[in-house]
Design a protein around this motif. Structure first.
Motif, PDB file in Angstrom:
ATOM      1  N   ARG A   9     -17.790 -53.712 -27.273  1.00 52.67           N
ATOM      2  CA  ARG A   9     -17.036 -53.663 -26.035  1.00 52.67           C
ATOM      3  C   ARG A   9     -16.345 -52.328 -25.843  1.00 52.67           C
ATOM      4  O   ARG A   9     -16.265 -51.773 -24.751  1.00 52.67           O
ATOM      5  CB  ARG A   9     -15.977 -54.760 -26.074  1.00 52.67           C
ATOM      6  N   LEU A  10     -15.839 -51.819 -26.960  1.00 51.02           N
ATOM      7  CA  LEU A  10     -15.015 -50.629 -26.841  1.00 51.02           C
ATOM      8  C   LEU A  10     -15.835 -49.355 -26.823  1.00 51.02           C
ATOM      9  O   LEU A  10     -15.329 -48.288 -26.510  1.00 51.02           O
ATOM     10  CB  LEU A  10     -14.031 -50.576 -28.010  1.00 51.02           C
ATOM     11  N   VAL A  13     -15.610 -47.007 -23.735  1.00 52.71           N
ATOM     12  CA  VAL A  13     -14.301 -46.591 -23.247  1.00 52.71           C
ATOM     13  C   VAL A  13     -13.465 -45.888 -24.304  1.00 52.71           C
ATOM     14  O   VAL A  13     -12.632 -45.054 -23.989  1.00 52.71           O
ATOM     15  CB  VAL A  13     -13.516 -47.781 -22.673  1.00 52.71           C
ATOM     16  N   PHE A  17     -10.792 -42.071 -25.482  1.00 56.67           N
ATOM     17  CA  PHE A  17      -9.373 -42.311 -25.280  1.00 56.67           C
ATOM     18  C   PHE A  17      -8.488 -41.401 -26.087  1.00 56.67           C
ATOM     19  O   PHE A  17      -7.448 -40.944 -25.629  1.00 56.67           O
ATOM     20  CB  PHE A  17      -9.001 -43.754 -25.566  1.00 56.67           C
ATOM     21  N   TYR A 301       5.603 -44.262 -34.938  1.00 54.52           N
ATOM     22  CA  TYR A 301       4.596 -44.037 -33.888  1.00 54.52           C
ATOM     23  C   TYR A 301       4.255 -42.560 -33.983  1.00 54.52           C
ATOM     24  O   TYR A 301       4.918 -41.709 -33.379  1.00 54.52           O
ATOM     25  CB  TYR A 301       5.149 -44.411 -32.516  1.00 54.52           C
ATOM     26  N   ARG A 307       2.879 -34.997 -30.749  1.00 59.68           N
ATOM     27  CA  ARG A 307       2.945 -34.468 -29.397  1.00 59.68           C
ATOM     28  C   ARG A 307       3.875 -33.252 -29.329  1.00 59.68           C
ATOM     29  O   ARG A 307       3.547 -32.228 -28.749  1.00 59.68           O
ATOM     30  CB  ARG A 307       3.443 -35.548 -28.443  1.00 59.68           C
TER      31      ARG A 307
ATOM     32  N   ASN B  77       5.485 -42.480 -24.004  1.00 59.73           N
ATOM     33  CA  ASN B  77       5.049 -43.199 -25.206  1.00 59.73           C
ATOM     34  C   ASN B  77       4.586 -44.608 -24.871  1.00 59.73           C
ATOM     35  O   ASN B  77       3.611 -45.101 -25.433  1.00 59.73           O
ATOM     36  CB  ASN B  77       6.196 -43.302 -26.221  1.00 59.73           C
ATOM     37  N   ASP B  80       1.196 -44.284 -23.139  1.00 54.80           N
ATOM     38  CA  ASP B  80       0.216 -43.751 -24.093  1.00 54.80           C
ATOM     39  C   ASP B  80      -0.187 -44.799 -25.122  1.00 54.80           C
ATOM     40  O   ASP B  80      -1.359 -44.954 -25.438  1.00 54.80           O
ATOM     41  CB  ASP B  80       0.812 -42.557 -24.860  1.00 54.80           C
ATOM     42  N   SER B  81       0.798 -45.471 -25.662  1.00 58.14           N
ATOM     43  CA  SER B  81       0.481 -46.388 -26.767  1.00 58.14           C
ATOM     44  C   SER B  81      -0.056 -47.706 -26.254  1.00 58.14           C
ATOM     45  O   SER B  81      -0.672 -48.470 -26.984  1.00 58.14           O
ATOM     46  CB  SER B  81       1.713 -46.613 -27.646  1.00 58.14           C
ATOM     47  N   VAL B  83      -2.397 -48.221 -23.926  1.00 57.51           N
ATOM     48  CA  VAL B  83      -3.830 -48.260 -23.645  1.00 57.51           C
ATOM     49  C   VAL B  83      -4.636 -48.638 -24.888  1.00 57.51           C
ATOM     50  O   VAL B  83      -5.408 -49.601 -24.856  1.00 57.51           O
ATOM     51  CB  VAL B  83      -4.281 -46.937 -22.999  1.00 57.51           C
ATOM     52  N   PRO B  84      -4.457 -47.947 -26.012  1.00 55.89           N
ATOM     53  CA  PRO B  84      -5.233 -48.386 -27.184  1.00 55.89           C
ATOM     54  C   PRO B  84      -4.871 -49.800 -27.628  1.00 55.89           C
ATOM     55  O   PRO B  84      -5.733 -50.522 -28.124  1.00 55.89           O
ATOM     56  CB  PRO B  84      -4.879 -47.362 -28.264  1.00 55.89           C
ATOM     57  N   LEU B  86      -4.193 -52.303 -25.728  1.00 64.79           N
ATOM     58  CA  LEU B  86      -4.950 -53.241 -24.896  1.00 64.79           C
ATOM     59  C   LEU B  86      -6.433 -53.196 -25.239  1.00 64.79           C
ATOM     60  O   LEU B  86      -7.118 -54.217 -25.267  1.00 64.79           O
ATOM     61  CB  LEU B  86      -4.734 -52.930 -23.414  1.00 64.79           C
ATOM     62  N   LEU B  87      -6.921 -51.989 -25.501  1.00 70.94           N
ATOM     63  CA  LEU B  87      -8.334 -51.870 -25.827  1.00 70.94           C
ATOM     64  C   LEU B  87      -8.671 -52.611 -27.118  1.00 70.94           C
ATOM     65  O   LEU B  87      -9.775 -53.104 -27.292  1.00 70.94           O
ATOM     66  CB  LEU B  87      -8.709 -50.391 -25.981  1.00 70.94           C
ATOM     67  N   ALA B  88      -7.714 -52.682 -27.989  1.00 73.95           N
ATOM     68  CA  ALA B  88      -7.989 -53.253 -29.305  1.00 73.95           C
ATOM     69  C   ALA B  88      -8.298 -54.744 -29.241  1.00 73.95           C
ATOM     70  O   ALA B  88      -8.916 -55.289 -30.154  1.00 73.95           O
ATOM     71  CB  ALA B  88      -6.812 -53.003 -30.239  1.00 73.95           C
ATOM     72  N   ILE B 113      -9.679 -41.114 -19.375  1.00 73.03           N
ATOM     73  CA  ILE B 113      -8.620 -42.092 -19.612  1.00 73.03           C
ATOM     74  C   ILE B 113      -8.339 -42.860 -18.330  1.00 73.03           C
ATOM     75  O   ILE B 113      -8.157 -44.077 -18.354  1.00 73.03           O
ATOM     76  CB  ILE B 113      -7.354 -41.397 -20.131  1.00 73.03           C
ATOM     77  N   GLN B 114      -8.361 -42.146 -17.226  1.00 76.80           N
ATOM     78  CA  GLN B 114      -8.160 -42.851 -15.955  1.00 76.80           C
ATOM     79  C   GLN B 114      -9.221 -43.932 -15.784  1.00 76.80           C
ATOM     80  O   GLN B 114      -8.917 -45.056 -15.373  1.00 76.80           O
ATOM     81  CB  GLN B 114      -8.192 -41.855 -14.794  1.00 76.80           C
ATOM     82  N   THR B 116     -10.806 -45.495 -18.117  1.00 80.68           N
ATOM     83  CA  THR B 116     -10.506 -46.566 -19.070  1.00 80.68           C
ATOM     84  C   THR B 116      -9.426 -47.483 -18.499  1.00 80.68           C
ATOM     85  O   THR B 116      -9.540 -48.712 -18.538  1.00 80.68           O
ATOM     86  CB  THR B 116      -9.989 -45.960 -20.391  1.00 80.68           C
ATOM     87  N   GLN B 125      -6.464 -57.047 -17.715  1.00 81.25           N
ATOM     88  CA  GLN B 125      -5.614 -56.870 -18.899  1.00 81.25           C
ATOM     89  C   GLN B 125      -4.316 -56.156 -18.542  1.00 81.25           C
ATOM     90  O   GLN B 125      -3.271 -56.466 -19.078  1.00 81.25           O
ATOM     91  CB  GLN B 125      -6.368 -56.058 -19.966  1.00 81.25           C
ATOM     92  N   ASN B 303       1.718 -51.375 -29.996  1.00 81.64           N
ATOM     93  CA  ASN B 303       1.052 -52.166 -31.026  1.00 81.64           C
ATOM     94  C   ASN B 303       2.032 -53.017 -31.825  1.00 81.64           C
ATOM     95  O   ASN B 303       1.699 -54.096 -32.301  1.00 81.64           O
ATOM     96  CB  ASN B 303       0.309 -51.206 -31.958  1.00 81.64           C
TER      97      ASN B 303
END
Lengths: 1023, 1023
Positions: A9-10, A13, A17, A301, A307, B77, B80-81, B83-84, B86-88, B113-114, B116, B125, B303
């Motif tokens: 699935r991933l 995408v 990322f 984090y 960053r 933050n 940024d944090s 998106v991954p 949710l993808l997970a 990323i946009q 995604t 989601q 996360n």
């Protein structure tokens, strides 16, 4: 959701990322590497993850119990968030130290993540630093434990990642030992060693002289052959100022480089960076400086830090005044090395450590004395258990020593064995040790069952485990020996000797009847002695059995049975105790009360050469004489306490800020010394017998002392029972014993470094700077793991200890040991809990009582080392006792009753000990030998020694053996080949240095290992 | 590093990484959906990101300035944090509200990323909730601003993601307005509305009656046709207890489900979960409950939360007692709807809000009155500027109104216009408005330059911008009018009228000479009046020009020039001011001092029908008479202050915990009322003239009041200058003006909802529960945006305001407005700063002085609405003045001097206003019309009205027009089709409800829009 489904699935995408780090409006250039001719600022991203401190290891890992913390921590988050942060930019780097955490995380990861991380390690983005299971303490740790825990971490890293850590990273330990530098540094193949804490006066001078970075020669015996490049940070292990912290909850100004948003601050922040860099460059040699970008449990984090560092690297390098780069201590070390700069030499160690005028971190040398003793016992037991596991052969499914190895490794952490964790965390360490012990105990029992079996080849697999052991013997609790032997039962005691020497020692076990007799394995009745088990001991025993095991003992033994056992090296002997018609040799008993009519005569105690003479008037020790060595010395022994400062009075430190410094788990800050006088009637009881005499002294309601003099030993064994230390007066107390003589010691005394090298100490003096004495007691305290001694022109007086303690010589001719501490205030170093240990039976809690021993001997000048080294080994590795009953059978005829792992004719030389004999996962053996003497330490024994491996492994054939680095993660030759050579200042001096002696290569046909003074050699052996 | 390179490199390793959420040892099953017949616990992961509060918007976004915060925040933050995270796991969900932040983040993201994120939105989601730029305040906001800011967010979401938010999410606003429910809820197409804060007494009752969830009919005019399902949370918008917070720095116990680690706690944590669920189920209808899993600025490392929720869902569902699932408010709403449950009806609103006995959140209705006024001015200016931008045509490269739109949207935030941010954040809002204004000012100037150009077709492109404007006219500062006209210069004033009606109004500008004359665009000299610029005003002017602009005005005008301007709808007229040989009509001046000899006669003021009668004795207002309407009413007007409670005395609230509740930015907690008496000699000055009379009253050294009565108006305009409020006595003060009459108002009064509907208020009474009166003043305060009125059997007295204020009727026959507040204590609601506004000239700071107006009128009963609605529009949309000089040229002959955007013969009906006329990015126009009257509000005007679009857009041809939802993100028809129908309790009652009136579909040939009372219709129009 299955991993595969997730991944499919991933697929599309995700790939993209993690480029998120690069935002649309600005592409950060983080590619910079070292630029010659510029000031290079090495940004070293790191997290410092205490392996237990305010929370337990597991709590830190999982993030539970955060309510305890000002700064909540979850190491799982650190590692989870680190990986994508590193993947997002291949220039980013990170170092990780604590393998205890890393391994917890690692075993949770799927193979794909493991593979990803392996690539990060291979590419150098993720570097393992230090590489032990924990960042071990350097004061209260024994060198064998340091080696073991480092080996455990290093071998895991080698196996999983095929890499070898290059850098020592003891950034938080509270002072730094010589053994750390040369043994756990140079001898494990490290190219450098970095740390954050050195004395504030020392630091100030080193900043001034640009000598924070040195070449450290920690070993007198090895000199430059075991030197290491070492760097003390300008201030702890944190970013250069408060304005470079980038945790999500940080307060530092971020780099705001988006012109479209408010507070654009690139010029200011670049200036901040450059200005900090220049100010650090001003105290540093060469054009390389390191910034430790992290702190305790940071990178929860990880992206939050990276960053900002991306931005700094980008904008600072655009500015161009200095060069900022992602780096690691390895890269930094290589850069330093490449400059060809000459470095100052540092010898000895960095003890004691003070971070402020009244903040000497010397209390922790003694804090939690029961834990410290338990660790030492377990350390020794682990060594013996591995030997027995080796003899038996490791069992894949059965019990093993791994959990004990792990528990022991973790407890070496600098807030664990140091006694500087919270109480519940200390309890957790103890529980881990106990669990590990329970498992190892089975290994030992299995192995002994196997080795005593008369059918050794088949027997080991099907043998019935029958041996019981007595871990609570120190509180007179040993159920297997407390049996009624009158019913024709006999007690079989298998006595295992983990040392490489044949050895004779007196064994004492509690028994219920005085009518017992002891036979050796030939059936010959041997001399034994019955001593009464005094009421005080029984109370202590019953209370603590209840407290520790939750049960009340059903039987109360009334006597100690003492007998002398003789056991071959790496082997055992069997003794049989049975009921006798007549009483064994019962100790003569004589009690003196202070209030009895004054007696002007003296009382002489000791069945052998050594006599201690006590005043008949007050029962106090007055003289030590040895008829063989003709030593005769006036000796007094007393107890005192330091009143622990409660921190209520403000100090203004060098920083001009107010400090309220109490004495606590870390800090020793005495506020007055008070002799402990007897309360009313003091009992003084002498028990005499053929094997040993005992002097019992009840000093007061909470100090009890037994002095033992053995017929065959020329030292006194002093057993103290201290506690509960009374604090109802609201005053914390730190209990010391003082041994006073008339020796002219001229401020000098000697303490060991992690139980290995002895180092000369001079009161109120530091070799490296002009000491300003603010704490005349605390500032002269040193950690003691093996012993402390002093000497004058004629004699030397040595004290050997059974655990880590703090000690000193505050007055010429006097030594003191701090034995116990109970304090009511927190010393403001983070645990926010007073060091006020208690033992509870259900809800009834009392201050902790400890039992311990130290050993006193006075030798003619020059003759003390042999005792200190040989007997030191015996203290570390006492006999291991295993008990079973025989009921009708004749044990001796149906079992193997004596055994040695070595050739029966062979013993190790007096100056060599076996540190490790262990079967590895791959079937090989890990084998370590140690020379026990420093150069010039003993006129006979400070010489090259040889060990014949064919005789050591008489029962096996060595197919191949490889000499390894100390932590056994690389070949010794390879390690030496890679070693960096450093220039030192004043090279003419250097030329004078004699070449260090080292054992040569081992001839594979002869298999004889030579060991030079202090040498430790590590081998993996294929049989 | 280029994105492509990065992506290539990561291709293999990354795909798999985000499966990390599933650890090796346990696979969490998070797939659960709604289970019928079980209690379903909807876990709704969310973050509440204040669009400025303790930090500025940008500081929250970037994570800067964290030192200010107890809980540091970085929204970057969060996103940024997220998106991954949710993808997970595709079962994880998240809702995001604040588009101001989301847009900042969005523009930084790469296309990949946009893309995604777009997929995450498409899959549901990630759901946008509320969808406005901010979660606007509901008390101090004007409905036009609420619509605009929601439209801005909704259209962005529509454009980028092609989705339409379904749920209102006003979780933190301090009370909830009727307009929010029906207009910004039902009329934007929301299916439900959720919020966290309702009165503690109300909440207790609703919990008891399971009526936290209701069907809310906020509009009397629309009834069920604009109802919405609304839910108040059981307690704020946080997890159900302190033990379900999972921020990285959280203190909640995590789920420790690894048996190999310490503190395994799955059974306890599952029990905690089930027990919380059951206790919430006990106060909730149906078997669905929602847990708001988040808090202010949570998910800094997303996360950390999802990991714990994964575990809960897995283990709780294994337990099986309740069903836990990832959800969103939309899913929850659908689940509620599917149950067919009947819900209680709620009408009106949720004001005022108290969270505890002494904590009425009614202070913020007035807090930061200068900011509140500035927002209102900018709101009006933005409306006019968009019209002028539309007339001119939007310019791609030139100045535009976007920044002002953005600034206005952000300042609607519930800690912005509410006055409850920190001072530096309030300054940032002001700066944003000012920047936005500067840009919009150019749009206006360009457009007017274009529209006045005699070559309109070519002229608009090359026109020279010559118009200046006077945003500081309120402090008598207007450089373009303060010119010396004696040198043959003439001042050209273009007066723009943004209303749809023709309009006549008096304009006042500062001038340097009294010898001026005014001509209209036909060249005819018109009546004007000169008023002296009093010293007090000049001081204020000079100080504030220095403070705001950093300059000292070079010229000091001495007079106000007043004249009456008449302007066509959506158009302008031009007036020329030139020097005259003779003095203009100068106001007659009469000053009365209190200490003068007592005068028993009265002073009657007012050049027209309205007369105010003052006591000659003390200069106090005593009577209001209108000769036309024959109203005659005794009226007193006075100032008082409430002493702001300093919170020093502890209260024990319902929770039994101690509270120290001060009056502050949020809270109004008076500790006594004090009339403000005159200090010594009070000046009372009357200026009389043909156009207007002015009564100047210097109440004391810090309150000055001017009452104006215009010849052509039948209301009094009362301008107050208040400040600096003295606090050297250590007492915070909240200043009110009271209008007292002998009217028999029977506890009743009326206040508007966001400037739209009027709602009846009854003192010491709540419709929804039996009010326990603890705060007899603060608990009766309501927000006022348009006005407040009271009535008895004969008359009604109305006050209209120029900004949001708090007000009440604490005594029958009396109305009061709180005009200014200065407090010295923090009210403990998070900003940790007292509301103590200052104005500084360099380092010299004084308490803030404000100038403001309210308008007073008394009408015969039933006749007040027309004035309130019509004049209310005039207050909101004053004339926009643009100035230029002509030097020799004849402006009137070379320029267009009058203009209307509409057909010259057409004006809008009296009951209709244009809310929006704006060119969109795609060239279409956004057009909104509003009926201004509620049903039954006015006997003539509360009827269907019609607007002829052909005449409104006389200069353009309408190709196509589509009726849209209020926020213009979907077709109105589509919106109505999707609307959920809800059952309400007591359906018989429901049948009685009359069918709400609505305008019908627009015939595309006739293009006439019908509007029923209170209807707002939104169209996009293609020309």
């Amino acid at each position: 959701m299955a991993v595969e489904a997730c991944c499919l699935r991933l697929l599309l995408v995700l790939v993209v990322f993690l480029c998120a780090a690069e935002s649309k409006y600005i592409q950060y250039n983080t590619t910079s590497r070292i630029v010659p001719g510029k000031l290079n600022v090495h940004l070293v991203p790191h997290t410092h993850d205490d392996v237990g401190w305010v929370k337990t290891v597991d709590q830190y890992y999982t993030g539970s119990n955060n309510s305890l913390l000002a700064a909540p921590a979850c190491v799982r988050n650190v590692l989870d968030s680190l990986v994508p942060a590193l993947l997002a930019d291949k220039n980013r780097k990170f170092i990780y130290a604590e393998q205890a955490f890393f391994q917890l995380w690692w075993r949770e990861q799927s193979e794909v993540i493991q593979d990803t991380v392996k690539q990060l390690v291979t590419s150098g983005q993720l570097e393992f630093i230090n590489g032990g299971m924990c960042m071990h303490d350097e004061a209260a740790t024994h060198y064998i434990d340091m080696i073991d825990q480092t080996t455990l971490g290093h071998r895991f890293i080698k196996q999983e990642f095929n890499v070898t850590p290059r850098v020592g990273w003891q950034i938080d330990t509270f002072g730094h030992s010589a053994v750390q530098a040369y043994l756990l540094g140079a001898e494990v193949g490290f190219d450098s060693l970095f740390f954050g804490r050195i004395d504030y006066q020392d630091r100030a001078k080193r900043k001034n002289e640009k000598s924070l970075e040195v070449v450290w020669r920690g070993s007198k015996s090895f000199g430059s052959s075991a030197q290491i490049f070492a760097g003390a940070f300008p201030s702890l292990y944190v970013p250069p100022s408060d304005s470079f912290y980038f945790e999500t909850d940080n307060l530092s100004p971020i780099v705001q480089d988006d012109m479209n948003l408010g507070d654009y601050n690139v010029p200011e922040r670049v200036n901040d960076f450059v200005s900090e860099a220049i100010s650090q460059a001003n105290i540093t040699r060469t054009n390389h400086i390191m910034w430790t970008m992290g702190n305790d449990f940071t990178y929860q984090y990880a992206n939050s830090w990276f960053r900002q560092m991306d931005k700094f690297i980008h904008h600072v390098n655009q500015d161009g005044r200095v060069n900022a780069l992602y780096s690691t201590p390895s890269i930094y070390t290589d850069a330093k090395h490449a400059t060809n700069e000459s470095w100052p030499i540092k010898s000895d160690d960095f003890f004691p450590y003070a971070n402020a005028v009244n903040a000497y971190w010397t209390g922790y040398f003694t804090s939690r004395p029961a834990l410290k003793r338990y660790v030492r016992m377990m350390s020794s037991y682990y060594l013996a258990a591995r030997q027995l596991e080796f003899f038996k052969g490791m069992s894949k499914s059965g019990p093993n020593t791994e959990f004990l190895a792990d528990a022991l490794a973790i407890v070496q952490h600098h807030d664990a064995i140091s006694g500087t964790s919270r109480q519940h965390v200390a309890d957790d360490y103890t529980k881990r040790l106990s669990k590990g012990y329970k498992e190892a105990e089975k290994v030992v029992a299995e192995s002994l069952s196997c080795l005593t079996s008369s059918r050794p080849n088949t027997g080991c697999k099907s043998v019935v485990m029958k041996f019981q052991q007595c871990p609570l013997l120190n509180i007179s609790y040993c159920p297997p020996s407390e049996v009624d032997l009158s019913k024709r039962k006999e007690l079989v005691i298998v006595v295992y000797n983990p040392l490489g020497w044949k050895r004779e020692d007196v064994i004492k076990i509690p028994v219920v009847s005085e009518n017992v007799t002891v036979k050796d394995f030939t059936g010959k009745e041997i001399e034994s002695q019955i001593l009464p088990l005094l009421n005080a001991s029984v109370g202590l025993r019953n209370d603590h059995v209840k407290a520790y095991l939750g049960i009340s003992p059903s039987v109360t033994p009334r006597y100690w049975l003492a007998f002398s056992a003789t056991v071959p090296p790496l082997g055992f002997s069997t003794y049989i105790v049975s009921s006798a018609t007549q009483t064994a040799n019962t100790s003569e008993r004589r009690t003196v009360y202070k209030t009895e009519t004054s007696q002007n005569d003296t009382i002489k105690v000791g069945p052998g050469n050594l006599k201690l003479i006590y005043s008949g008037h007050d029962g106090k020790l007055i003289q030590y004489t040895n008829s063989r060595s003709a030593v005769k010395e006036s000796v007094k022994q007393s107890f005192s306490y330091y009143r622990g400062d409660d921190g209520s009075v403000v100090d203004y430190g060098e920083d001009g800020n107010p400090h309220f410094q109490a004495s606590g788990a870390y800090i020793f800050r005495p506020n007055g010394t008070y002799p402990i006088k007897s309360e009313g009637q003091v009992s003084f009881t002498v028990l005499r017998g053929p094997l040993l005499d005992e002097v019992h002294q009840r000093i007061n309601s909470w100090i009890y002392q037994v002095t033992r003099i053995y017929r065959e030993k020329e030292h006194a064994e002093i057993e103290f029972t201290i506690g509960p230390i009374p604090v109802d007066d609201g005053i914390g107390k730190e209990i010391v014993t003082k041994i006073s003589t008339s020796m002219k010691t001229n401020k000098q005394f000697y303490t060991d470094s992690n139980g290995r090298d002895f180092i000369q100490r001079i009161r109120d003096y530091r070799k490296d700077w002009d000491l300003e004495v603010n704490q005349p007691v605390a500032g002269n305290y040193y950690p003691i793991n093996l012993g402390i001694y002093m000497k004058d022109n004629n004699t030397e007086l040595s004290l050997l200890v059974d655990r880590s303690v703090g000690g000193s010589s505050i007055v010429d001719g006097q030594l003191e040991l701090m034995l116990h501490r109970r304090l009511l205030d927190d010393d403001d170093k983070g645990i926010t809990e007073a060091l006020d240990e208690e033992v509870c039976i259900e809800d009834d809690c009392k201050g902790l009582t400890i039992i311990g021993k130290y050993h006193l001997r006075i030798d003619p000048l020059g003759e003390g080392a042999r005792w200190r080294r040989s007997f030191g080994q015996e203290i570390y590795s006492p006999f291991l006792l295993a008990f079973t009953e025989q009921d009708g059978d004749n044990w001796t005829s149906s079992h193997v009753t004596t055994f040695s792992g070595m050739d029966p004719s062979y013993v190790l030389p007096d100056n060599v000990a076996i540190l490790t004999l262990q079967e590895l996962e791959d079937g090989k053996a890990l084998f370590r030998l140690a020379h026990l003497y420093q150069i010039e330490e003993d006129k006979d024994l400070s010489v090259m020694a040889s060990v014949e491996l064919k005789k050591v492994f008489a029962h096996k054939k060595i197919k191949q053996m490889t000499e390894m680095s100390l932590s056994a993660n690389q070949g010794r030759l390879e390690m030496e080949r890679k070693r960096l050579v450093w220039n030192v200042e004043g090279s003419s001096e250097e030329e004078e240095e004699p070449k260090a002696l080292r054992g040569g290569p081992v001839d594979p046909t002869k298999l004889v290992v030579d060991l030079a003074p202090m040498e430790i050699r590590t081998f993996t052996i294929d049989f």
